[in-house]
Scaffold this motif. Structure first.
Motif, PDB file in Angstrom:
ATOM      1  N   LEU A 431       0.838  -1.208   0.000  1.00  0.00           N
ATOM      2  CA  LEU A 431       0.000   0.000   0.000  1.00  0.00           C
ATOM      3  C   LEU A 431       0.867   1.251   0.000  1.00  0.00           C
ATOM      4  CD1 LEU A 431      -2.634   1.597   0.288  1.00  0.00           C
ATOM      5  CD2 LEU A 431      -2.562   1.126   2.750  1.00  0.00           C
ATOM      6  N   ASP A 432       1.849   1.295   0.886  1.00  0.00           N
ATOM      7  CA  ASP A 432       2.719   2.466   0.946  1.00  0.00           C
ATOM      8  C   ASP A 432       3.526   2.615  -0.339  1.00  0.00           C
ATOM      9  OD1 ASP A 432       1.770   2.965   3.456  1.00  0.00           O
ATOM     10  OD2 ASP A 432       3.451   2.020   4.498  1.00  0.00           O
ATOM     11  N   GLY A 433       3.802   1.498  -1.010  1.00  0.00           N
ATOM     12  CA  GLY A 433       4.574   1.550  -2.236  1.00  0.00           C
ATOM     13  C   GLY A 433       3.808   2.147  -3.402  1.00  0.00           C
ATOM     14  N   VAL A 434       2.482   1.950  -3.448  1.00  0.00           N
ATOM     15  CA  VAL A 434       1.708   2.463  -4.588  1.00  0.00           C
ATOM     16  C   VAL A 434       1.215   3.886  -4.372  1.00  0.00           C
ATOM     17  CG1 VAL A 434       0.966   0.149  -5.255  1.00  0.00           C
ATOM     18  CG2 VAL A 434      -0.498   1.508  -3.758  1.00  0.00           C
ATOM     19  N   ARG A 435       1.150   4.336  -3.134  1.00  0.00           N
ATOM     20  CA  ARG A 435       0.563   5.647  -2.875  1.00  0.00           C
ATOM     21  C   ARG A 435       1.328   6.809  -3.527  1.00  0.00           C
ATOM     22  NH1 ARG A 435      -0.969   6.689   3.214  1.00  0.00           N
ATOM     23  NH2 ARG A 435      -1.766   8.595   2.221  1.00  0.00           N
ATOM     24  N   PRO A 436       2.666   6.838  -3.469  1.00  0.00           N
ATOM     25  CA  PRO A 436       3.356   8.009  -4.057  1.00  0.00           C
ATOM     26  C   PRO A 436       3.108   8.173  -5.555  1.00  0.00           C
ATOM     27  CG  PRO A 436       4.827   6.779  -2.596  1.00  0.00           C
ATOM     28  CD  PRO A 436       3.608   5.941  -2.781  1.00  0.00           C
ATOM     29  N   ARG A 437       2.899   7.091  -6.289  1.00  0.00           N
ATOM     30  CA  ARG A 437       2.731   7.176  -7.742  1.00  0.00           C
ATOM     31  C   ARG A 437       1.274   7.008  -8.168  1.00  0.00           C
ATOM     32  NH1 ARG A 437       6.259   3.160 -10.917  1.00  0.00           N
ATOM     33  NH2 ARG A 437       5.290   4.372 -12.598  1.00  0.00           N
ATOM     34  N   ALA A 438       0.373   7.000  -7.228  1.00  0.00           N
ATOM     35  CA  ALA A 438      -1.030   6.765  -7.560  1.00  0.00           C
ATOM     36  C   ALA A 438      -1.608   7.949  -8.343  1.00  0.00           C
ATOM     37  CB  ALA A 438      -1.838   6.538  -6.296  1.00  0.00           C
ATOM     38  N   PRO A 439      -2.442   7.675  -9.338  1.00  0.00           N
ATOM     39  CA  PRO A 439      -3.121   8.766 -10.056  1.00  0.00           C
ATOM     40  C   PRO A 439      -3.960   9.600  -9.093  1.00  0.00           C
ATOM     41  CG  PRO A 439      -3.362   6.666 -11.200  1.00  0.00           C
ATOM     42  CD  PRO A 439      -2.786   6.347  -9.867  1.00  0.00           C
ATOM     43  N   VAL A 440      -4.191  10.843  -9.443  1.00  0.00           N
ATOM     44  CA  VAL A 440      -4.897  11.757  -8.548  1.00  0.00           C
ATOM     45  C   VAL A 440      -6.322  11.278  -8.258  1.00  0.00           C
ATOM     46  CG1 VAL A 440      -3.528  13.764  -9.194  1.00  0.00           C
ATOM     47  CG2 VAL A 440      -5.547  13.168 -10.540  1.00  0.00           C
ATOM     48  N   VAL A 442      -7.151   8.237  -7.805  1.00  0.00           N
ATOM     49  CA  VAL A 442      -7.073   7.043  -6.957  1.00  0.00           C
ATOM     50  C   VAL A 442      -6.533   7.373  -5.572  1.00  0.00           C
ATOM     51  CG1 VAL A 442      -5.972   4.765  -6.722  1.00  0.00           C
ATOM     52  CG2 VAL A 442      -6.809   5.531  -8.951  1.00  0.00           C
ATOM     53  N   ALA A 443      -5.686   8.380  -5.475  1.00  0.00           N
ATOM     54  CA  ALA A 443      -4.987   8.700  -4.232  1.00  0.00           C
ATOM     55  C   ALA A 443      -5.909   8.877  -3.024  1.00  0.00           C
ATOM     56  CB  ALA A 443      -4.124   9.943  -4.428  1.00  0.00           C
ATOM     57  N   PRO A 444      -7.053   9.578  -3.140  1.00  0.00           N
ATOM     58  CA  PRO A 444      -7.905   9.752  -1.952  1.00  0.00           C
ATOM     59  C   PRO A 444      -8.400   8.429  -1.376  1.00  0.00           C
ATOM     60  CG  PRO A 444      -8.495  11.336  -3.636  1.00  0.00           C
ATOM     61  CD  PRO A 444      -7.549  10.373  -4.281  1.00  0.00           C
ATOM     62  N   SER A 445      -8.765   7.479  -2.219  1.00  0.00           N
ATOM     63  CA  SER A 445      -9.254   6.195  -1.703  1.00  0.00           C
ATOM     64  C   SER A 445      -8.135   5.423  -1.027  1.00  0.00           C
ATOM     65  CB  SER A 445      -9.867   5.365  -2.834  1.00  0.00           C
ATOM     66  OG  SER A 445      -8.891   5.002  -3.792  1.00  0.00           O
ATOM     67  N   LEU A 446      -6.916   5.519  -1.540  1.00  0.00           N
ATOM     68  CA  LEU A 446      -5.778   4.855  -0.888  1.00  0.00           C
ATOM     69  C   LEU A 446      -5.483   5.502   0.458  1.00  0.00           C
ATOM     70  CD1 LEU A 446      -3.364   4.372  -3.940  1.00  0.00           C
ATOM     71  CD2 LEU A 446      -4.795   2.633  -2.836  1.00  0.00           C
ATOM     72  N   LYS A 447      -5.649   6.817   0.536  1.00  0.00           N
ATOM     73  CA  LYS A 447      -5.430   7.516   1.796  1.00  0.00           C
ATOM     74  C   LYS A 447      -6.449   7.076   2.842  1.00  0.00           C
ATOM     75  CE  LYS A 447      -5.006  12.163   3.777  1.00  0.00           C
ATOM     76  NZ  LYS A 447      -5.036  13.632   3.481  1.00  0.00           N
ATOM     77  N   THR A 476     -15.450  -1.433   3.333  1.00  0.00           N
ATOM     78  CA  THR A 476     -15.897  -0.245   2.590  1.00  0.00           C
ATOM     79  C   THR A 476     -14.722   0.467   1.941  1.00  0.00           C
ATOM     80  OG1 THR A 476     -17.758   0.027   4.115  1.00  0.00           O
ATOM     81  CG2 THR A 476     -17.119   1.941   2.792  1.00  0.00           C
ATOM     82  N   ALA A 477     -13.625   0.600   2.700  1.00  0.00           N
ATOM     83  CA  ALA A 477     -12.442   1.272   2.158  1.00  0.00           C
ATOM     84  C   ALA A 477     -11.881   0.511   0.959  1.00  0.00           C
ATOM     85  CB  ALA A 477     -11.384   1.414   3.243  1.00  0.00           C
ATOM     86  N   LEU A 478     -11.865  -0.807   1.041  1.00  0.00           N
ATOM     87  CA  LEU A 478     -11.369  -1.615  -0.070  1.00  0.00           C
ATOM     88  C   LEU A 478     -12.283  -1.507  -1.285  1.00  0.00           C
ATOM     89  CD1 LEU A 478     -10.216  -4.830   1.835  1.00  0.00           C
ATOM     90  CD2 LEU A 478      -8.744  -3.204   0.631  1.00  0.00           C
ATOM     91  N   GLN A 479     -13.579  -1.477  -1.058  1.00  0.00           N
ATOM     92  CA  GLN A 479     -14.513  -1.316  -2.170  1.00  0.00           C
ATOM     93  C   GLN A 479     -14.302   0.023  -2.876  1.00  0.00           C
ATOM     94  OE1 GLN A 479     -18.166  -1.905  -0.005  1.00  0.00           O
ATOM     95  NE2 GLN A 479     -18.268  -4.101  -0.502  1.00  0.00           N
TER      96      GLN A 479
END
Length: 789
Positions: A431-440, A442-447, A476-479
């Protein structure tokens, strides 16, 4: 008898053109698809007909299928397709296939109801927005009939070939002789029970000793039963590569023997010792000599994608891989080459044979194999092809309404393998590995997922903990993550970083299993370091029964066989076998005098291992000095193995030794086994439960003894202790189900490498004082005479 074909099969055969394109685009799940079809139907008028079954005869073919819907008020037939993302990005050849299906259904509907004209519609339903896009074409009944006739004309020659093949196949199997002069001791008993289970449509759990020819003894009766039971396919499922190889060899032996004469074949062969099987058949007696040609049986081997791929650095689409470019245009010629113009001309469809055909026609070997499954009689592959959540063989059988028989080789492996299939893990590091490069987008849901993750950790004080409930906030967060990544992938299919795609697949799997979370699984959290940088969330399946039960029910008959299936209730409980499952424990053909089994009362418990090293080395050296030859020595871990091997080499450098490594290629494993040649001398060190502890055939002088320095019990750790507690609650046998039964299965499998034929002789040393216990000895083979030192 006229050949019957489903509309879906017909169109996939005749209307699939162009490139193979497997660029990831999120698709609707099966549940979303059903919900989408229901939503479309609910929006129609009161006279709307949902799921219209149609059937008609065209040019000697019987064509049948189910149209999604018909609106008589609008005179419109509808083919509904659910999707996610950008509809305009759908490949052209996929849209063409959808139109072909819709037009074929339209032709059948017009013929059945006498309609002169019909509107044919493709209804694309976006499961995300719930919006419909309807594409409509108006056709006369004559035009639709002409289109269907064209598809049938393209298929007719293939149908005639397939009908002839099926008739020839069934005739040959009905008359199929046993490929050897006699059965081995115990082999006839096994074969008779497999046949009875097949013709009665039951599941059979068969425990049969190593060395009696279980592969031939199960395949032969299943093949004999195929014509009478009208089975379309036989699936032979193996846990490991050697099991597939044995099955392919056995099938070749069985089918090649079909041309020889068998005097009195229907008579019951004597139960006396039989000629050895599995290598060269006996010459000159009865069916002992396989002939060329043989039964017209199409056998295909399925291998993993990474092993079959010719261009591992390229993506699976026509813009990247040359074997995907024009795949469906070249598929017909490759398909015909694979099945052969005549039964005698059909090539072998194992890994090497498929690769040769695929490369000759410039198509992908892996996806050619998947296409050919539709036209094969016997499919040899891994467990996951049928039992996995997305098992291809199960999905095809369901979609095409096939009647299938299933053989599960080395079935004691199915419990741990199924647990893996129906478990899911999520890593905080990923999770921490994908967050820095996540598209804008997608980033809020990962946060939000990271925040939910922290809340779970905030309630945990120990490095490992089991949570009674699956946190709804996590689900819910995963969905939300799934939805965000899915929407981005649909809109930007070429902008999906590999690590984000891998994480997405993990979250999808986790979410899907979360839907069926129950007492069969645990939700646990593991913190691997104090800084909480390495945290794993796991949905850990303990009892795969609820997932596997529908797979057993979907097959006409299933036989699970192994040398170690004791006790029966352990497998029945954990695998979800049907209530009327049959059980057979085949009598061993071996004599106690063939195998000396001696208990060495040492402790191999973890705390006592340093003290055990010298006595084990002395025992091994003494036995080797008294009877030089080839031995296998099994240990509970690579560390334990290394300690004993190092001391043995230091004290006895004159004795050749070789050791299993932690990660061995297929070539390295072959080299390890090649050291066990007739007349050779030395000791191979291996790990119990590993690659050399089962499915290894070293008859005669190739192996004369084994040292097993462990009881084989799984490690006592927090996870296994939680499993023990849960299985105690469910079955009242927590310790036995978690530790004792799985451990002793490994021991018996390893010991089974020594005696492979009725003329073999050898020795097995069971090195652990717990082998003295009565509850342990009850789980050892009944034909063993265990000596207590």
């Amino acid at each position: 008898m006229k050949y019957t074909v489903a509309v879906r099969t017909l169109c996939e055969f005749t209307a699939k053109l162009g490139d193979l394109d497997l660029r990831f685009t999120p698709s609707a799940t099966a549940l979303e698809g059903m919900a989408g079809h229901a939503m479309v139907a609910s929006r129609r008028g009161e006279h709307y007909e949902n799921e219209v079954w149609l059937k008609g005869e065209v040019g000697g073919l019987v064509v049948r299928g189910r149209a999604d819907g018909f609106d008589p008020d609008a005179s419109r037939l509808e083919e509904v397709k659910t999707y996610r993302g950008d509809l305009h990005a759908m490949p052209h050849n996929r849209r063409s296939l959808h139109w072909a299906q819709a037009k074929c259904y339209g032709a059948l509907l017009c013929a059945e109801r006498g309609l002169p004209r019909l509107d044919v519609a493709l209804v694309y339903f976006d499961v995300g927005s719930q919006d419909e896009t309807m594409l409509v074409e108006s056709h006369s009944a004559d035009d639709l009939r002409a289109f269907l006739e064209l598809q049938c004309e393209r298929f007719l020659a293939w149908a005639a070939q397939e009908s002839a093949h099926r008739g020839a196949r069934d005739a040959a199997l009905a008359a199929l002789p046993f490929p050897y002069a006699t059965f081995r001791a115990g082999q006839r008993q096994l074969a008779e029970n497999v046949y009875k289970a097949a013709i009665s449509g039951r599941t059979l759990l068969a425990q049969a000793p190593t060395g009696i020819g279980k592969t031939v003894g199960t395949l032969y009766p299943q093949l004999k039963a195929m014509p009478g039971q009208k089975l379309d396919k036989l699936y032979f499922l193996a846990a490991k590569t050697p099991g597939r190889a044995l099955a392919l060899d056995a099938l070749r032996t069985i089918t090649e023997a079909s041309n020889c004469t068998t005097e009195g074949e229907s008579a019951r062969p004597p139960r006396s010792a039989a000629p050895e099987q599995g290598r060269a058949p006996p010459r000159g007696a009865g069916c002992g000599t396989p002939q060329t040609g043989g039964a017209p049986l199409r056998v295909i081997e399925l291998v993993a994608r990474d092993k079959a791929c010719e261009h591992p650095t390229k993506a699976c689409h026509g813009d990247s891989c040359p074997l995907a470019k024009g795949f469906y245009d070249r598929l017909p010629a490759a398909r015909q080459a694979a099945v052969g113009a005549t039964p005698e001309a059909a090539p072998r469809l194992d890994r090497a044979g498929l690769r040769a055909i695929a490369l000759a026609h410039e198509v992908c070997p892996y996806y050619l194999a998947q296409e050919l499954v539709r036209w094969a009689d016997v499919v040899v592959g891994d467990y996951n092809y049928y039992f996995d959540l997305n098992g291809m063989l199960h999905g095809l059988a369901h979609a095409h309404d096939w009647r299938v028989g299933v053989l599960v080789d080395e079935a004691h492996n199915l419990v741990p393998r199924a647990r893996e299939m129906y478990s899911a893990t999520l890593s905080r590091a990923a999770l921490d590995g994908v967050r820095p490069r996540a598209p804008v987008t997608v980033a809020p849901s990962l946060k939000r997922l990271a925040r939910t993750w922290n809340e779970i950790l905030g309630r945990q004080l120990e490095p490992y903990a089991v949570h009674e409930e699956l946190p709804q906030g996590l689900v819910t967060a995963l969905q939300n993550v799934n939805s965000a990544i899915g929407d981005h992938a649909a809109a930007h299919p070429d902008d999906m970083p590999p690590e984000l795609l891998a994480f997405y697949f993990d979250t999808l799997h986790f979410t899907r299993l979360a839907e069926s979370f129950g007492t069969h699984s645990l939700f646990d959290v593991t913190i691997a370091d104090d800084a909480q940088r390495d945290v794993t969330l796991c949905l850990r399946n303990l009892v795969p029964a609820s997932f596997l039960k529908p797979r057993f029910l979907a097959a006409r008959t299933t036989t699970l066989f192994s040398a170690t299936l004791t006790p029966m209730h352990f497998h029945a409980d954990l695998l979800g076998l049907p209530p009327d499952v049959a059980w057979i424990d085949v009598e061993s053909p071996f004599e106690a005098a063939q195998l000396r089994v001696q208990v060495a009362p040492l402790s191999t418990r973890f705390a006592h291992r340093p003290a055990s090293l010298a006595p084990i080395v002395e025992l091994m050296a003494t036995q080797f000095g008294q009877a030089p030859g080839n031995y296998l020595a099994f240990f509970s871990s690579f560390d334990y193995l290394a300690q004993v091997a190092e001391l043995f080499q230091a004290l006895h450098p004159e004795v050749p030794v070789w050791s299993q490594a932690r990660q061995m290629t297929e070539g390295a494993r072959a080299d390890f086994l090649a050291r066990f040649h007739a007349g050779g001398r030395g000791i191979g060190f291996a790990v119990l439960g590993g690659a050399f502890a089962e499915a290894v055939d070293l008859p005669g002088e190739r192996l004369i003894g084994a040292f097993i320095a462990t009881l084989g019990l799984p490690q006592v750790n927090p996870v296994n202790e939680q499993m023990k507690a849960r299985l105690e609650t469910l079955f009242g046998a927590g310790h036995d189900y978690t530790y004792l039964f799985p451990g002793l299965q490994k021991v018996v499998q390893a010991a089974g490498r020594v005696i492979r034929t009725t003329t073999d002789a050898g020795v097995v040393f069971l090195i652990d004082d717990r082998f003295r216990r009565a509850e342990v000895r009850r789980l050892l083979p009944a034909w063993w005479h265990v000596e207590m030192a």
